[in-house]
Scaffold this motif. Structure first.
Motif, mmCIF file in Angstrom:
data_model
loop_
_atom_site.group_PDB
_atom_site.id
_atom_site.type_symbol
_atom_site.label_atom_id
_atom_site.label_comp_id
_atom_site.label_asym_id
_atom_site.label_seq_id
_atom_site.Cartn_x
_atom_site.Cartn_y
_atom_site.Cartn_z
ATOM 1 N N ASN A 251 0.822 -1.211 0.000
ATOM 2 C CA ASN A 251 0.000 0.000 0.000
ATOM 3 C C ASN A 251 0.859 1.266 0.000
ATOM 4 N N ILE A 252 1.896 1.250 0.830
ATOM 5 C CA ILE A 252 2.770 2.425 0.913
ATOM 6 C C ILE A 252 3.480 2.653 -0.419
ATOM 7 N N THR A 253 3.985 1.564 -1.008
ATOM 8 C CA THR A 253 4.666 1.687 -2.293
ATOM 9 C C THR A 253 3.715 2.175 -3.379
ATOM 10 N N ASN A 254 2.496 1.661 -3.375
ATOM 11 C CA ASN A 254 1.512 2.098 -4.366
ATOM 12 C C ASN A 254 1.230 3.593 -4.246
ATOM 13 N N CYS A 255 1.122 4.082 -3.003
ATOM 14 C CA CYS A 255 0.869 5.509 -2.808
ATOM 15 C C CYS A 255 2.038 6.347 -3.325
ATOM 16 N N LEU A 256 3.261 5.884 -3.094
ATOM 17 C CA LEU A 256 4.427 6.610 -3.598
ATOM 18 C C LEU A 256 4.482 6.579 -5.119
ATOM 19 N N ASN A 257 4.175 5.434 -5.687
ATOM 20 C CA ASN A 257 4.212 5.312 -7.148
ATOM 21 C C ASN A 257 3.161 6.188 -7.822
ATOM 22 N N GLU A 258 1.977 6.270 -7.187
ATOM 23 C CA GLU A 258 0.915 7.096 -7.760
ATOM 24 C C GLU A 258 1.339 8.552 -7.857
ATOM 25 N N GLU A 259 2.181 8.984 -6.929
ATOM 26 C CA GLU A 259 2.646 10.371 -6.941
ATOM 27 C C GLU A 259 4.020 10.492 -7.611
ATOM 28 N N HIS A 260 4.511 9.376 -8.176
ATOM 29 C CA HIS A 260 5.801 9.357 -8.886
ATOM 30 C C HIS A 260 6.941 9.853 -7.991
ATOM 31 N N ARG A 261 6.860 9.504 -6.719
ATOM 32 C CA ARG A 261 7.862 9.993 -5.775
ATOM 33 C C ARG A 261 8.988 8.996 -5.548
ATOM 34 N N LEU A 262 8.719 7.715 -5.786
ATOM 35 C CA LEU A 262 9.730 6.713 -5.496
ATOM 36 C C LEU A 262 10.964 6.913 -6.368
ATOM 37 N N ALA A 263 10.752 7.250 -7.641
ATOM 38 C CA ALA A 263 11.878 7.472 -8.555
ATOM 39 C C ALA A 263 12.691 8.698 -8.159
ATOM 40 N N ALA A 264 12.056 9.620 -7.441
ATOM 41 C CA ALA A 264 12.752 10.840 -7.033
ATOM 42 C C ALA A 264 13.580 10.657 -5.772
ATOM 43 N N GLN A 265 13.614 9.427 -5.232
ATOM 44 C CA GLN A 265 14.386 9.119 -4.031
ATOM 45 C C GLN A 265 14.055 10.074 -2.871
ATOM 46 N N PRO A 266 12.847 9.979 -2.322
ATOM 47 C CA PRO A 266 12.491 10.855 -1.197
ATOM 48 C C PRO A 266 13.413 10.619 -0.006
ATOM 49 N N THR A 267 13.625 11.637 0.779
ATOM 50 C CA THR A 267 14.548 11.528 1.917
ATOM 51 C C THR A 267 13.783 11.473 3.229
ATOM 52 N N PHE A 268 14.155 10.512 4.060
ATOM 53 C CA PHE A 268 13.603 10.370 5.403
ATOM 54 C C PHE A 268 14.761 10.071 6.346
ATOM 55 N N PRO A 269 14.593 10.350 7.612
ATOM 56 C CA PRO A 269 15.717 10.191 8.547
ATOM 57 C C PRO A 269 16.135 8.730 8.737
ATOM 58 N N GLU A 270 17.353 8.556 9.191
ATOM 59 C CA GLU A 270 17.867 7.225 9.512
ATOM 60 C C GLU A 270 17.009 6.610 10.616
ATOM 61 N N GLY A 271 16.730 5.314 10.481
ATOM 62 C CA GLY A 271 15.903 4.633 11.470
ATOM 63 C C GLY A 271 14.418 4.761 11.217
ATOM 64 N N SER A 272 14.065 5.425 10.135
ATOM 65 C CA SER A 272 12.651 5.575 9.791
ATOM 66 C C SER A 272 12.134 4.311 9.114
ATOM 67 N N LEU A 273 10.818 4.227 8.992
ATOM 68 C CA LEU A 273 10.225 3.095 8.293
ATOM 69 C C LEU A 273 10.710 3.065 6.847
ATOM 70 N N PHE A 274 10.877 4.226 6.246
ATOM 71 C CA PHE A 274 11.356 4.273 4.859
ATOM 72 C C PHE A 274 12.719 3.602 4.720
ATOM 73 N N SER A 275 13.624 3.905 5.638
ATOM 74 C CA SER A 275 14.971 3.334 5.538
ATOM 75 C C SER A 275 14.950 1.816 5.708
ATOM 76 N N LEU A 276 13.972 1.301 6.433
ATOM 77 C CA LEU A 276 13.836 -0.157 6.584
ATOM 78 C C LEU A 276 13.241 -0.783 5.326
ATOM 79 N N LEU A 277 12.166 -0.204 4.824
ATOM 80 C CA LEU A 277 11.451 -0.801 3.698
ATOM 81 C C LEU A 277 12.269 -0.790 2.411
ATOM 82 N N TYR A 278 13.105 0.202 2.271
ATOM 83 C CA TYR A 278 13.854 0.328 1.021
ATOM 84 C C TYR A 278 15.347 0.087 1.231
ATOM 85 N N GLY A 279 15.658 -0.709 2.241
ATOM 86 C CA GLY A 279 17.039 -1.100 2.505
ATOM 87 C C GLY A 279 17.326 -2.499 1.989
ATOM 88 N N LYS A 280 18.589 -2.892 2.110
ATOM 89 C CA LYS A 280 19.051 -4.170 1.559
ATOM 90 C C LYS A 280 18.400 -5.363 2.262
#
Length: 309
Positions: A251-280
């Protein structure tokens, strides 16, 4: 004399006959429309209505009696029983309206402040049933912040915590009140990773509601989340938890894709949910789940083909 005695017997017979007719009249009046027989019982007091043996749907007068009882008694046993009776009746849409129109929501809501944990739980359960009605949510929303505080600070995996989570889940089915939970998202993720299976499922249901709203995407991704969250993506995790965790990510990825934000590499702080979901580590776990034994899990992974790996 004989004539007078005969007249007396005739009069007595008429009285008995009239009495029998009256009894028959009372019996036949005790039928509902459609011919179903009503139980014949004396008028019930408010305390009688809290009896576990009373299983009828309450009418407006009986609801009013119970609400008065809740306001006037200090007996915890009676309070708890009254809340259970009101909560059960609030499962019916007609009574959801009746209770609101009689001013019952603030009366029930005041009981979530009760130090008795069982009373608090029953009050939350009653509010949960009442919250199915959208108009009721307008009155119930004043308790959302307190319920969030109680869920976070209360005993982990307790009945009160689960009742609070169920109420918050109902209150976030639509987008109308979701923003009220914004400042509690990090704490909700903490309850998610530390709670038992039942608690995990309920928190995930709540987070799934938020994840379907694009306006909440940044607030979710900005939340500070412990790395143990990724253990929800392990292959041995129960299916009811694993599928919900995967749906949350999707769901989160779909929302980002709908706004074409994932390709723009949005920035969130270290330790955030974003850094976990899009990490190795997350990418590795997603790849491993492609070989999961359950077909539903495999299908969910394949449907998330756009998930960033």
């Amino acid at each position: 004399m004989g004539g007078a005695r005969d007249v007396g017997w005739v009069a007595a017979g008429l009285v008995l006959a009239a009495g029998a007719c009256y009894c028959f009249y009372k019996l036949t009046r005790g039928r509902r429309r459609g011919g179903r027989q009503l139980r014949l019982r004396p008028s019930r007091s408010a305390e009688d209505l809290t009896s576990g043996s009373y299983d009828d749907t309450l009418n407006a007068e009986q609801v009013q009696k119970l609400l008065y009882l809740l306001e006037s008694t200090e007996d915890p046993v009676i309070i708890e029983r009254a809340l259970v009776t009101l909560g059960n009746n609030a499962a019916f849409s007609a009574n959801q309206i009746v209770i609101r129109e009689l001013g019952g929501i603030p009366i029930v809501g005041s009981k979530i402040n009760n130090p008795n944990q069982s009373i608090k739980e029953k009050a939350l359960n009653a509010l949960n049933n009442l919250s199915v009605n959208v108009e009721n949510q307008i009155k119930i929303k004043v308790y959302v912040s307190q319920v969030c505080e109680d869920v976070i600070a209360g005993p982990l995996n307790s009945a009160v915590q689960l009742a609070g989570l169920r109420l918050l889940t109902n209150m976030t089915v639509t987008n109308d009140h979701q923003d009220m939970l914004s400042s509690y998202i990090t704490d909700l993720f903490h309850v998610l990773v530390t709670g038992n299976g039942s608690t995990k499922v309920q928190v995930l249901k709540l987070l799934l509601n938020l994840s379907e709203n694009p306006a909440m995407t940044d607030r979710l991704l900005d939340a500070q989340v412990d790395s143990s969250f990724l253990s929800l993506l392990d292959g041995h995790v129960p299916k009811e938890i694993l599928l919900r965790a995967l749906t949350l990510l999707q769901n989160i990825t779909n929302c980002l894709n709908e706004e074409h934000r994932l390709a723009a590499q949005p920035t969130f702080p270290e330790g955030s949910l974003f850094s976990l979901l899009y990490g190795k580590e997350c990418a590795q776990k997603m790849k491993a789940l492609v070989h999961h034994h359950d077909a539903d899990v495999k299908e969910k992974i394949l449907s998330a083909a756009e998930f960033k790996q």
